[in-house]
Design a protein around this motif. Sequence first.
Motif, PDB file in Angstrom:
ATOM      1  N   ASP A 380      68.194  42.207 -56.768  1.00  0.00           N
ATOM      2  CA  ASP A 380      68.801  43.546 -56.750  1.00  0.00           C
ATOM      3  C   ASP A 380      68.963  44.069 -55.322  1.00  0.00           C
ATOM      4  OD1 ASP A 380      69.944  45.767 -57.998  1.00  0.00           O
ATOM      5  OD2 ASP A 380      68.053  46.879 -57.927  1.00  0.00           O
ATOM      6  N   VAL A 381      69.480  43.236 -54.434  1.00  0.00           N
ATOM      7  CA  VAL A 381      69.583  43.578 -53.016  1.00  0.00           C
ATOM      8  C   VAL A 381      70.810  44.451 -52.768  1.00  0.00           C
ATOM      9  CG1 VAL A 381      70.024  42.645 -50.701  1.00  0.00           C
ATOM     10  CG2 VAL A 381      68.306  41.587 -52.178  1.00  0.00           C
ATOM     11  N   GLY A 382      70.579  45.540 -52.040  1.00  0.00           N
ATOM     12  CA  GLY A 382      71.673  46.409 -51.622  1.00  0.00           C
ATOM     13  C   GLY A 382      71.620  46.628 -50.127  1.00  0.00           C
ATOM     14  N   PHE A 383      72.807  46.669 -49.506  1.00  0.00           N
ATOM     15  CA  PHE A 383      72.854  46.883 -48.051  1.00  0.00           C
ATOM     16  C   PHE A 383      74.232  47.399 -47.664  1.00  0.00           C
ATOM     17  CE2 PHE A 383      73.755  45.651 -43.695  1.00  0.00           C
ATOM     18  CZ  PHE A 383      72.628  46.102 -43.034  1.00  0.00           C
ATOM     19  N   GLY A 384      74.230  48.384 -46.747  1.00  0.00           N
ATOM     20  CA  GLY A 384      75.471  48.892 -46.179  1.00  0.00           C
ATOM     21  C   GLY A 384      75.258  49.249 -44.728  1.00  0.00           C
ATOM     22  N   TYR A 385      76.297  49.166 -43.932  1.00  0.00           N
ATOM     23  CA  TYR A 385      76.190  49.467 -42.499  1.00  0.00           C
ATOM     24  C   TYR A 385      76.332  50.963 -42.272  1.00  0.00           C
ATOM     25  CZ  TYR A 385      76.523  44.452 -41.798  1.00  0.00           C
ATOM     26  OH  TYR A 385      76.271  43.101 -41.820  1.00  0.00           O
ATOM     27  N   PRO A 386      75.694  51.487 -41.222  1.00  0.00           N
ATOM     28  CA  PRO A 386      75.670  52.945 -41.002  1.00  0.00           C
ATOM     29  C   PRO A 386      77.040  53.595 -40.990  1.00  0.00           C
ATOM     30  CG  PRO A 386      74.145  51.840 -39.512  1.00  0.00           C
ATOM     31  CD  PRO A 386      74.911  50.761 -40.213  1.00  0.00           C
ATOM     32  N   ASN A 387      78.024  52.949 -40.369  1.00  0.00           N
ATOM     33  CA  ASN A 387      79.345  53.570 -40.257  1.00  0.00           C
ATOM     34  C   ASN A 387      80.296  53.133 -41.369  1.00  0.00           C
ATOM     35  OD1 ASN A 387      78.589  54.872 -37.864  1.00  0.00           O
ATOM     36  ND2 ASN A 387      79.084  53.060 -36.645  1.00  0.00           N
ATOM     37  N   GLY A 388      79.774  52.388 -42.327  1.00  0.00           N
ATOM     38  CA  GLY A 388      80.625  51.916 -43.413  1.00  0.00           C
ATOM     39  C   GLY A 388      80.737  52.945 -44.520  1.00  0.00           C
ATOM     40  N   ASP A 389      81.781  52.819 -45.328  1.00  0.00           N
ATOM     41  CA  ASP A 389      82.006  53.771 -46.426  1.00  0.00           C
ATOM     42  C   ASP A 389      81.630  53.172 -47.782  1.00  0.00           C
ATOM     43  OD1 ASP A 389      83.971  51.889 -46.530  1.00  0.00           O
ATOM     44  OD2 ASP A 389      85.652  53.292 -46.630  1.00  0.00           O
TER      45      ASP A 389
END
Length: 632
Positions: A380-389
């Motif tokens: 159940d891994v989730g990840f997003g970059y700081p400036n991503g939408d």
Amino acid sequence: MTVTERPGTSSGPPRFSPRGDMALLGLLRHAGTGSVAALVLVSVLQVAAPLAVAYVLGALAGLLVDGAAATAFDHALGPLLALAVMMLLTQASSALEKPLRDRVTRQVDGRVRHRVRRIALDAATPAELAEQSVQDDLELVTKGYSHHTAGAAATAQLALCFRRAATVAAAAALAVFSWWIALPALVLVLAQNALLRRQWAGTGGIRTLALRTQPLQRRADHLADTVTGARAAKEIRIFGLAGWFVSEYERVALARFTPLWSKRMRVMGEQWIVLGMSALTAVPVFVLIAMAAARGELTAAELLFHLRVALLLLAGSALGLEPFVVDYGKVSAAAYRRLLDRFGRRAPATVPGGTVEAAPAAIRRTDTVATAPPMIRFTDVGFGYPNGDRQVLDGLNLEIRAGEKLAIVGLNGAGKSTLVRLLTGLQSPQRGRITADGADIAALGLPAWWARLAVVFQSPVRYHLSAEDNVRLGNGALNDPEIADRTLREALDQAEARELVEALPDGLSSVLSAGYRGGTDLSGGQWQKIALARAFYAAGSGASVVVLDEPTAHLDVKAELGVFRKLIEATADRTLVLISHRFATVRHADRIAVLSGGRVGELGTHEELLARGGDYARWYHLQAALVHGRVS
């Protein structure tokens, strides 16, 4: 054509204030005690010697004027010898001050840079190092602000302290004549110095304005270098860009220098204030001394002494270079403090020449036999970059079996390289966990986890080192010469890079950079072979998980197939995670995972995925049609 100016770094212009100036002296503890003591002693001599010379000259003048001619020389011999000694000490201190200051500066900067490099290597995570603010601070510490480092600021502040001490000492000596003249003169001298500092080096000063427009200077330099360089010569001529480059350079240059010229003119117009303060200080002092001498209140010795002391006091109004160094070096020192505040407690407190803490045995790969590859799970891994939408990975679940060859495919932006960064611990999941044999990889300790990995990233690092060193960096702890040489040869063969290395001017000893004498540069495909050899070297000396992100993107089809066959052989008892857009390569993997929407959309063997008729099958048939020219 409209061009938007690139802003400067996030560090911004310096903020000047008296606070923190004296704190710079604390950095001197990083220098050797002997060096600092020698610099302080020389600085004390520079304060005391001019006053001593003034006193001896006054005494000598008194003897020559008031003494009998027959005995004048005998009485003057002692003061003459004292004057000679004072002059020698003055010359010696002047000659020693700069080399001693440079030595202390280098010692301070050396210790400071060593500390931040330990932070970069041991304390900060790769994700933290990627933060722009951290990069800015590291650059400020290692290169200085406008080339002014923390060490230079510390020694300049020490010099300023002694310059102030010399000014106060001169005022104290003048106070023997008249304290009510000496005190106002001291205040005016210090005020004049402060005004000059504000005009030229302060927040609103000329030099700060020059630094604020530095991005424009960088752009102008880039335009000039492009026009005069060989790389862009063809396009400039073919596209007729010569006129645009000239006009753009003129526009950028004017945008930078126009405010500087205006500021300089305003500052020059304010110099009447400085001249007025100088006159208000000097005229009363010299007039009152002259009037006292005319009334016979001063002897010849006292007259000469007070005149020289007055000149020493007035010299304190001069700006000098030290305020510039202090004000700009403080920015570097502040960056150093920010890094210490954030990472200092994590970094080992070691210094050059001291005992560097040895890494635990688990961190070092010293055997040629790999440990058993682990079972790796993404849960159940989730990840997003700081400036991503959006979330790049959103609820990803994936099992990488021990020893299997797993290929990962997907469209651009599907999260393949992000998955690699998470698997290698360069980023941490924002949700879920990644485990190896049931243990979270973060709990294992990243250095221990990295010791089990051999990785080729999408853009591998091009080290400006010899070809041999570029490969051996796959395991710098493998020190047995016989094993290391055998592993090196095997790695070159497995990456099909042996012929490449043998064709270099100096073979394995060739430096892989044209910027060095005798060095040579490589093509993209050749660099990729060197990076693969480095990964093979790591795998051949203990790494049990091999991760390759587009490892053959710059290779031709024949070389790619050869490398992949060797790759399968070399990782027979290891786990292989391969990311590639070339389905002729990934089809040979044990399983193929298709990333879509931040998750694993399809998973299976090549045959199973073709039979399913999903995205993988469509992409595979499209690529095959492109290769055979059957796309209409």
